[in-house]
Design a protein around this motif. Structure first.
Motif, mmCIF file in Angstrom:
data_model
loop_
_atom_site.group_PDB
_atom_site.id
_atom_site.type_symbol
_atom_site.label_atom_id
_atom_site.label_comp_id
_atom_site.label_asym_id
_atom_site.label_seq_id
_atom_site.Cartn_x
_atom_site.Cartn_y
_atom_site.Cartn_z
ATOM 1 N N MET A 33 0.806 -1.160 -0.102
ATOM 2 C CA MET A 33 0.095 -0.069 0.057
ATOM 3 C C MET A 33 0.845 1.279 0.051
ATOM 4 O O MET A 33 1.561 1.595 0.838
ATOM 5 N N VAL A 34 0.684 1.943 -0.986
ATOM 6 C CA VAL A 34 1.623 3.279 -1.192
ATOM 7 C C VAL A 34 1.024 4.531 0.013
ATOM 8 O O VAL A 34 0.032 4.380 0.266
ATOM 9 N N LYS A 35 2.027 4.926 0.488
ATOM 10 C CA LYS A 35 1.600 5.981 1.626
ATOM 11 C C LYS A 35 2.858 7.075 1.516
ATOM 12 O O LYS A 35 3.854 6.882 1.658
ATOM 13 N N VAL A 36 2.440 8.061 1.391
ATOM 14 C CA VAL A 36 3.128 9.445 1.054
ATOM 15 C C VAL A 36 2.811 10.296 2.127
ATOM 16 O O VAL A 36 2.015 10.144 2.947
ATOM 17 N N ARG A 37 3.732 11.476 2.400
ATOM 18 C CA ARG A 37 3.423 12.328 3.325
ATOM 19 C C ARG A 37 3.906 13.828 2.793
ATOM 20 O O ARG A 37 4.755 13.854 2.072
ATOM 21 N N PHE A 38 2.865 14.896 3.305
ATOM 22 C CA PHE A 38 3.699 16.271 2.950
ATOM 23 C C PHE A 38 3.794 16.657 4.434
ATOM 24 O O PHE A 38 3.078 16.555 5.552
ATOM 25 N N ALA A 39 5.150 17.036 4.661
ATOM 26 C CA ALA A 39 5.588 17.514 5.965
ATOM 27 C C ALA A 39 6.070 18.888 6.164
ATOM 28 O O ALA A 39 7.151 19.263 6.113
ATOM 29 N N PRO A 40 5.151 19.861 6.096
ATOM 30 C CA PRO A 40 5.472 21.243 6.079
ATOM 31 C C PRO A 40 6.057 21.651 7.369
ATOM 32 O O PRO A 40 5.508 21.049 8.436
ATOM 33 N N SER A 41 6.746 22.600 7.697
ATOM 34 C CA SER A 41 7.181 23.088 8.976
ATOM 35 C C SER A 41 6.200 24.439 8.969
ATOM 36 O O SER A 41 6.178 25.322 8.246
ATOM 37 N N PRO A 42 5.265 24.470 10.421
ATOM 38 C CA PRO A 42 4.453 25.721 10.147
ATOM 39 C C PRO A 42 5.190 26.857 10.688
ATOM 40 O O PRO A 42 4.862 27.543 11.718
ATOM 41 N N THR A 43 6.204 27.321 9.822
ATOM 42 C CA THR A 43 6.892 28.529 10.325
ATOM 43 C C THR A 43 6.633 29.660 9.068
ATOM 44 O O THR A 43 7.262 30.632 9.095
ATOM 45 N N GLY A 44 5.382 29.549 8.546
ATOM 46 C CA GLY A 44 5.019 30.524 7.446
ATOM 47 C C GLY A 44 3.890 29.985 6.670
ATOM 48 O O GLY A 44 3.400 28.978 6.925
ATOM 49 N N TYR A 45 3.315 30.821 5.866
ATOM 50 C CA TYR A 45 2.196 30.550 5.151
ATOM 51 C C TYR A 45 2.516 29.539 3.817
ATOM 52 O O TYR A 45 3.599 29.588 3.495
#
Ligand code: GLU
Length: 449
Positions: A1-13
């Motif tokens: 099962m494919v699983k990806v992530r989007f992993a932003p740092s909440p240091t800006g918009y």
């Protein structure tokens, strides 16, 4: 099962650069029938702010990007400590005491000898006694990961095969002296724990990948995720996106009146061999393939984005935009203008033309068509068929034809040289306003007709 992530740092918009990473992860997950995890890399408690976190959710939803799972690194400190302890126990994580100055002079000495400025593992060679002395002197260690001998290689799904000798890289610091874990570490622990199969991110992270693969293998026996690094977008002059265009926030594009669908259509194919097309997300999913992405730097072209926006507006129905149109706007109004605007925000200007007052621009010298138009105003009711016979009458009365006829009329009635079809605008403006505008043109000209 494919699983990806989007992993932003909440240091800006959210900005164009990371919106693209989010979108590509989303399209890949949906295309593969897999899952998308939205993980906040929020261990940097000083720079992170709650409004940035909320802003990220809002912007992703606005784009139509849905995710299947949430995670927050700030809730996982205990887990990072646990894994750090395991690495310490096997000797892969070792305490260091050198300060910035000492490290800087070590690097300078190597550079002077024309050697790569790689950390010399001085701390690894300390005896237990030396460590105890350092700690007794009040020094608290930070912790480095001891990289393996040999190389890390991966077959990047965008960049192709990569092989990096770990001897050419400094042992990375994973834990600061205050005990806080660093991104390199937390990211790998999460990717392992959360069963991430593919890591799709910007090419600026390529330099982390070799280290992260080695670390991954030190932490778990699970298969190492596949990697896909997207070349960073540049501005027109080859400048890296992150500096200028990349920092265009989604908020500001939204304010400019760019539709989310134009942004997703544009970013989905930017840097691929497919032409951008104004497609809804399901169609972007259906036509998505990571193998379409090129290794070369894509150029961000705002004109293309606007062109997509324009095309998209042609097909948007009144109901979908009515909340964002000026109060009182009708389906007829929308149908009259939608083929002639680049952005929805321009609707306001046309609404002023059909419903309100507008200031007459500087007018050319006396033009007889105004007088003739005023004199031959047809009676109401008006519809789209009113324009043609009326303009014929004006033409016959003045001898003006083509541009000489239509240009002054358009100018007098709309204040613009270009715009939606006059036949459609005319009944929306209505007889009373038309008469008033023509009269003021005639008056402004000062020449009795
Ligand atoms: N928080 C990192 C960033 O925003 C994540 C990088 C990654 O995908 O590993 O750049």
């Amino acid at each position: 099962m494919v699983k990806v992530r989007f992993a932003p740092s909440p240091t800006g918009y959210l900005h164009v650069g990371n919106a693209r990473t989010a979108l590509v992860n989303y399209l890949f997950a949906r295309r593969e029938g897999g899952r998308l995890l939205l993980r906040l890399d929020d261990t940097d408690t000083e720079r992170g702010r709650p409004e940035f976190e909320q802003g990220l959710y809002d912007d992703l939803r606005w784009l139509g990007i849905e995710w299947d799972e949430n995670a927050k690194q700030s809730e996982r400190f205990a887990r990072y400590e646990e894994v750090a302890d395991q690495l310490k126990a096997t000797g892969r994580l070792y305490p260091c005491f050198e300060g910035e100055d000492e490290l800087a002079s070590k690097r300078a000495a190597l550079v002077k000898r024309k050697l790569p400025p790689i950390y010399d593992r001085g701390a690894l060679n300390m005896t237990a006694e030396q460590r105890a002395t350092a700690e007794a002197n009040g020094k608290r260690p930070y912790w480095r990961f001891k990289l393996s001998d040999g190389a890390a290689s991966w077959n990047d799904l965008v960049l192709g095969s990569r092989n990096i000798r770990l001897g050419t890289v400094s042992d990375p610091v994973l834990i600061r002296a205050d005990g806080s874990p660093l991104y390199t570490f937390t990211s790998v622990v999460d990717d392992a724990d959360m069963d991430i199969t593919h890591i799709i991110r910007g090419e600026d992270h390529v330099s982390n990948t070799a280290v992260q693969i080695d670390l991954f293998q030190a932490i778990t026996k699970k298969p190492v995720p596949r990697f896909a690094h997207l070349p960073l977008i540049s501005g027109g002059d080859g400048e890296k996106l992150s500096k200028r265009i990349g920092s265009i926030s989604l908020k500001s594009l939204r304010k400019d009146g760019i539709e989310p669908g134009a942004i997703t259509s544009y970013l989905a194919r930017l840097g691929t061999n497919k032409d951008p097309a104004p497609l809804p997300l399901p169609e972007l999913v259906a036509s998505f393939s990571l193998s379409d992405f090129s290794r070369s730097t894509p150029r961000f072209d705002a004109r293309q984005l606007v062109a997509l926006n324009r095309k998209l507006l042609h097909h948007i129905e009144f109901d979908a935009v009515k909340d964002r149109l000026p109060e009182g706007a009708t389906p007829k109004f929308w149908n009259a203008i939608r083929d002639n605007i680049d952005m929805l925000t321009e609707a306001r200007r046309w609404w002023e033309v059909v419903a309100g007052e507008f200031i007459l621009p500087a007018l050319p010298a006396h033009i007889p068509v105004w007088r003739a138009a005023l004199d031959s105003l047809p009676p109401e009711p008006w519809d789209e068929a009113t324009w043609k016979p009326w303009s014929t009458v004006i033409s016959e009365a003045t001898g003006a034809k083509g541009r000489d006829l239509f240009q002054p009329l358009r100018l007098a009635l709309t204040g613009e040289e270009h715009g939606p079809e006059m036949a459609k605008l005319l009944p929306l403006i209505g007889r009373e306003l038309v008469a008033r505008r023509l009269a003021s043109c005639v008056a402004a000209d000062g020449t009795p007709g």
